[in-house]
Design an enzyme around this catalytic site. Structure first.
Site, short mmCIF file in Angstrom:
data_model
loop_
_atom_site.label_atom_id
_atom_site.label_comp_id
_atom_site.label_asym_id
_atom_site.label_seq_id
_atom_site.Cartn_x
_atom_site.Cartn_y
_atom_site.Cartn_z
N ASN A 1 -7.86 10.27 -2.53
CA ASN A 1 -8.15 10.56 -1.13
C ASN A 1 -8.63 11.96 -0.81
O ASN A 1 -8.49 12.40 0.34
CB ASN A 1 -6.92 10.24 -0.27
CG ASN A 1 -6.85 8.76 0.02
OD1 ASN A 1 -7.74 8.20 0.63
ND2 ASN A 1 -5.79 8.12 -0.44
N CYS B 1 -10.49 2.76 -5.28
CA CYS B 1 -10.58 3.13 -3.86
C CYS B 1 -10.63 4.64 -3.82
O CYS B 1 -10.04 5.31 -4.66
CB CYS B 1 -9.33 2.60 -3.15
SG CYS B 1 -9.17 3.12 -1.44
N LYS C 1 -4.11 -1.08 -6.68
CA LYS C 1 -5.15 -0.40 -5.89
C LYS C 1 -5.01 1.08 -6.21
O LYS C 1 -4.03 1.72 -5.84
CB LYS C 1 -4.92 -0.67 -4.40
CG LYS C 1 -5.91 0.04 -3.48
CD LYS C 1 -5.62 -0.32 -2.03
CE LYS C 1 -6.48 0.45 -1.04
NZ LYS C 1 -6.04 0.22 0.35
N TRP C 2 -5.99 1.60 -6.90
CA TRP C 2 -5.97 3.00 -7.41
C TRP C 2 -6.80 3.85 -6.45
O TRP C 2 -8.01 3.77 -6.45
CB TRP C 2 -6.55 3.01 -8.80
CG TRP C 2 -6.59 4.31 -9.53
CD1 TRP C 2 -6.88 5.55 -9.05
CD2 TRP C 2 -6.37 4.49 -10.94
NE1 TRP C 2 -6.85 6.47 -10.04
CE2 TRP C 2 -6.54 5.86 -11.22
CE3 TRP C 2 -6.05 3.63 -11.99
CZ2 TRP C 2 -6.40 6.37 -12.51
CZ3 TRP C 2 -5.92 4.15 -13.27
CH2 TRP C 2 -6.09 5.52 -13.51
N ASP C 3 -6.10 4.65 -5.67
CA ASP C 3 -6.74 5.39 -4.58
C ASP C 3 -7.01 6.84 -5.01
O ASP C 3 -6.47 7.33 -6.01
CB ASP C 3 -5.80 5.36 -3.37
CG ASP C 3 -6.51 5.51 -2.05
OD1 ASP C 3 -7.71 5.87 -2.04
OD2 ASP C 3 -5.87 5.27 -1.01
N ASP D 1 0.84 -1.20 0.00
CA ASP D 1 0.00 0.00 0.00
C ASP D 1 0.87 1.25 0.00
O ASP D 1 2.05 1.23 -0.38
CB ASP D 1 -0.97 -0.07 1.20
CG ASP D 1 -2.28 0.66 0.95
OD1 ASP D 1 -2.30 1.90 1.07
OD2 ASP D 1 -3.29 0.00 0.63
N ASP E 1 -13.04 2.23 4.31
CA ASP E 1 -11.88 2.21 5.20
C ASP E 1 -12.24 1.62 6.55
O ASP E 1 -11.36 1.40 7.39
CB ASP E 1 -11.33 3.63 5.39
CG ASP E 1 -10.32 3.97 4.31
OD1 ASP E 1 -9.89 3.05 3.59
OD2 ASP E 1 -9.96 5.16 4.19
#
Ligand code: DGJ
Length: 750
Positions: free
Chosen positions: A473, A519, A469-471, A359, A541
């Site tokens: 935020n 994500c 995992k394409w976040d 991550d 989350d």
């Protein structure tokens, strides 16, 4: 499945075995709606359903009529589907039928994600062209009816067929005029770490809506609403669903008027929208997926699950088993070394994990969330062998390697920001808002889109990376596109989405075997738009098993278990501090794509053995759990219906199940939040089994609980559905199961 056009009565009738959608061209040329609901005989006319003549000069007559794509400024005073700023400045439009075509299959939508078909005989599409002569505006409405799904896909394309500039101020993907009700409205709402709670409210006169203005579909509201007849349940009653295949700002609005109609509109949020259309230019709007169920919310979900799993999920991944993963985030956060990761990976491999996901924190000088987003080069202090070195060591252990990235962002403290401060979204002469110490890159700019694409490509080519995992935020503030003039700033948010989709499209085409998980701080962009590229999403989350019950329950209204990343995490849980049994955490995560989010080196020998057993169980039943039919049984609020207007967690008991298409196998999850002394007997009645079959019932985990004895053994499918499984009797003192208790039942037809 067919689309009939009757030139005498000027009616279109789209129907399959479950639904009919009937529309007509009124004598005025306006296009009206006659019926959307249960299937009607296609050879009959339904013109008599709307006896009023909308040609009448009395505009008030328009108010109670059903229109396909209502406009502004005429006698229909409800909210319009289309509003334009036109050359003469008059806020008036009148769309008149100009032609149509019916094609086999389903054409793709330019630049936007959409459901698809594999073969032309799976669906038929009607394209209806309407024109407003004075302005030159033309709208192509598209309707796809499927052979095998009780769904109707709608979208619209606005074209400037005139000679002067037009500006689109509102253009919805679909507008539907249902009867006046009464109706209840369902929505999936919440906030960060508490996404997609199922909420129901009575529709009252006036307008009630959900929306996002955050630049992403959001944690607060999912781009979905449903209307149901009061009294509808999981298994009975009429329910209409409206789901938008879009990941940005949206509006879903339900307006009940005094004249006896309920208008539902869904599409890009008109707030702030102003899209310039030069002569000849077009604006393609996203797809809205309308689902009709005469058998309650369960059948509605079933339609969405099947359609989205098999005809929205990228082809290479829709039937492929999703790997069990270990993500290091909650195990280490930013504090890891290669040695630590490999130690975790070694244990994970022993437990049966198939994919190791690294991550946040592997790049630049990222030791906290304060810096380095945008500097996507590996941190050699943490990973001396680079990504390639680590990935190969992980592969040598017998696992695939996956990586986190947040490519749409830039930290103010980064090399990228120092080089390209103008790439961060900001409005002139205003201080940009930082959220989580970061800015958003301006994906409305083609050069930035190109850079983001090249960057992801370079990272993916640098090592054997099998999963991403394409976040994302933070929300977008100070929306401003530096590449656009002041009078075109109203295009910013949608252009951002077009840029994002373009990157996703190119990357997933170039790397079809890489599994993408989207994500956005958990479930902040958990929408059908992204499922068209990323087959699964990080659901929330919040990894607490009890909190997840409500989140997964609500999400399941539209999204199948194969879309929901669901991880077992450590206790005390990092979001709420709750201590739940390890078996319960797994029993919840089984009904999604199973993963682990903890430091496996910190587990006791007993915990390792239990996790190895969980993973073996999941792999044994993976096909059923990821591709079976998901059925909600006992709901978050103690019955099978959500409590009106509430955003609450789960009630004390919850149950759901997955059943195979051939009805030979099923797995049931039952969860009791708090135990009660001497609790009354409680049975859950199952669904979707074969009444004639006999099932062997076993329980997981095997603990010697009396419930195992009570339920184990051959049981008729009829009994399991009519009488049910005994799940909660506390008949024996000394068998206190403790709070947060779960049980999984496995049914195999003999
Ligand atoms: C938010 C995600 O939802 C988490 O799972 C984790 O990836 C963090 N971002 C990393 O910054």
């Amino acid at each position: 499945m067919t689309i009939h056009w009757n030139p005498e009565t000027k009616e279109f009738h789209l129907c399959n075995h479950e639904l009919s959608y009937v529309l007509c061209v009124f004598s005025s040329g306006r296009v009206g709606q006659l019926h959307f609901g249960g299937a009607l005989a296609p050879e009959r006319s339904y013109r008599h359903l709307e006896p009023r003549d909308p040609e009448t000069p009395d505009n008030a007559a328009l108010d109670g009529l059903g229109f396909e794509y209502p406009t502004q400024g005429g006698g229909d005073f409800r909210a319009p589907a289309l509003a334009l700023a036109v050359p003469d400045g008059a806020p008036v439009l009148d769309l008149i039928y100009a032609g149509h075509r019916i094609v086999a299959g389903k054409p793709p939508l330019a630049g936007l994600p959409a459901t698809y078909v594999d073969r032309a005989d799976e669906a038929e599409t009607l394209e209806l062209v309407l024109r407003d002569a004075p302005s030159g505006a033309e709208v192509a409405l598209s309707y796809t009816i499927f052979r095998d799904h009780a769904a109707l896909c709608r979208s619209a394309r606005v074209k400037n067929a005139g000679t002067s500039l037009l500006s689109v101020r509102c253009a919805m993907s679909a507008s539907l005029d249902l009867d006046g009700g009464p109706w209840d409205m369902l929505q999936l709402s919440g906030h960060w770490a508490h996404e997609r709670q199922l909420i129901r409210r009575r529709v009252v006169q006036g307008s009630q809506s959900i929306e996002s203005r955050r630049g992403a579909s959001s944690h607060q509201h999912n781009p979905f609403v449903a209307l149901e007849r009061p009294g509808a349940t999981e298994h009975t009653g009429e329910v209409y669903g409206f789901s938008l295949v879009y990941s940005g700002n949206f509006l879903a609005d339900v307006e009940r008027d005094a004249a006896g109609t309920t208008r539902v509109r869904i599409g890009i949020h008109p707030g702030g929208l102003s899209w310039s259309l030069e002569p000849g230019a077009e604006l393609q709007l996203p797809e809205a997926v309308l689902v009709y169920s005469a058998r309650g919310r369960g059948a509605l979900s079933d339609t969405y699950h099947r359609l989205y799993r098999t005809r929205l999920t990228p082809r290479p991944w829709r039937d492929r088993p999703r790997p069990v993963l270990l993500n290091n985030w909650e195990g280490t956060y930013f504090a890891f070394t290669e040695a630590k990761l490999l130690e975790m990976a070694r244990v994970a491999r022993e437990l049966g994990v198939e994919l190791f996901v690294l991550d946040d924190g592997w790049f630049g000088e990222r030791d906290s969330d304060t810096r380095s987003l945008g500097d996507w080069t590996v941190n050699r202090k943490k990973l001396p062998g680079g990504l390639d070195g680590l990935a190969r060591k992980i592969e040598a252990l017998g696992m695939a390697f996956g990586l986190w990235i947040e490519p749409e962002m830039v930290s103010p403290d980064s090399r990228l920001f120092a080089q390209h401060p103008d790439w961060a979204i900001a409005a002139p002469n205003r201080r940009p808002t930082q959220i989580r110490n970061q800015y958003v890159l301006d994906l409305s700019r083609p050069d930035v889109v190109e850079w983001v694409h090249d960057t992801i490509r370079t990272v993916l080519a640098s090592a054997p990376i099998r999963y991403v995992k394409w976040d994302m935020n933070r929300s977008i503030t100070e929306p401003f596109a530096t590449a656009l003039p002041p009078d075109r700033q109203g295009e910013f948010f949608h252009r951002y989405m077009l840029g994002l989709y373009a990157v996703y499209q190119r990357i997933t085409t170039a790397f079809p075997d890489v599994l993408f998980e989207s994500c956005a701080g958990g479930g902040g962009r958990f929408d059908p738009g992204l499922f068209a590229y990323a087959p699964q999403a990080w659901t929330s989350d919040n990894s607490d098993a009890i909190e997840r019950l409500g989140i997964q329950w609500g999400s399941s209204l539209v999204y199948p278990p194969s879309a929901m990343g669901a991880h077992v995490s450590a206790v005390p849980n990092h979001q709420v501090g709750r201590i739940t049994p390890l078996a319960t955490r797994a029993a919840v995560a089984f009904f999604g794509v199973l993963g682990y989010e903890l430091d496996p080196t910190a587990l006791s020998a007993a915990e390792r053995a239990a996790i190895a057993d969980q993973i073996a169980f999941y792999k044994r039943h993976r096909d059923l759990l990821q591709r079976g039919r998901f059925v909600r049984l006992v709901g978050p609020h103690g019955d099978d219906s959500p409590r009106a207007g509430s955003v609450h967690g789960p009630s004390n008991d919850l149950a759901w199940m997955c059943v195979s298409d051939d009805q030979a196998h099923a797995i049931v999850g039952f969860y009791r939040v708090l135990q009660r002394a001497n609790a009354p007997s409680f049975r859950i009645r199952l669904r979707g089994l074969s009444a004639a079959a006999t099932y062997r019932v076993t329980t997981w985990p095997a603990t010697g609980d009396p419930v195992d004895r009570d339920n184990t053994g051959p049981r008729g499918g009829d009994e399991l559905m009519q009488v049910g499984l005994l799940v909660a009797a506390e008949r024996h003192y000394g068998t206190q199961r403790g709070d947060f208790w779960a049980r999984v039942f496995v049914l195999d037809a003999l």
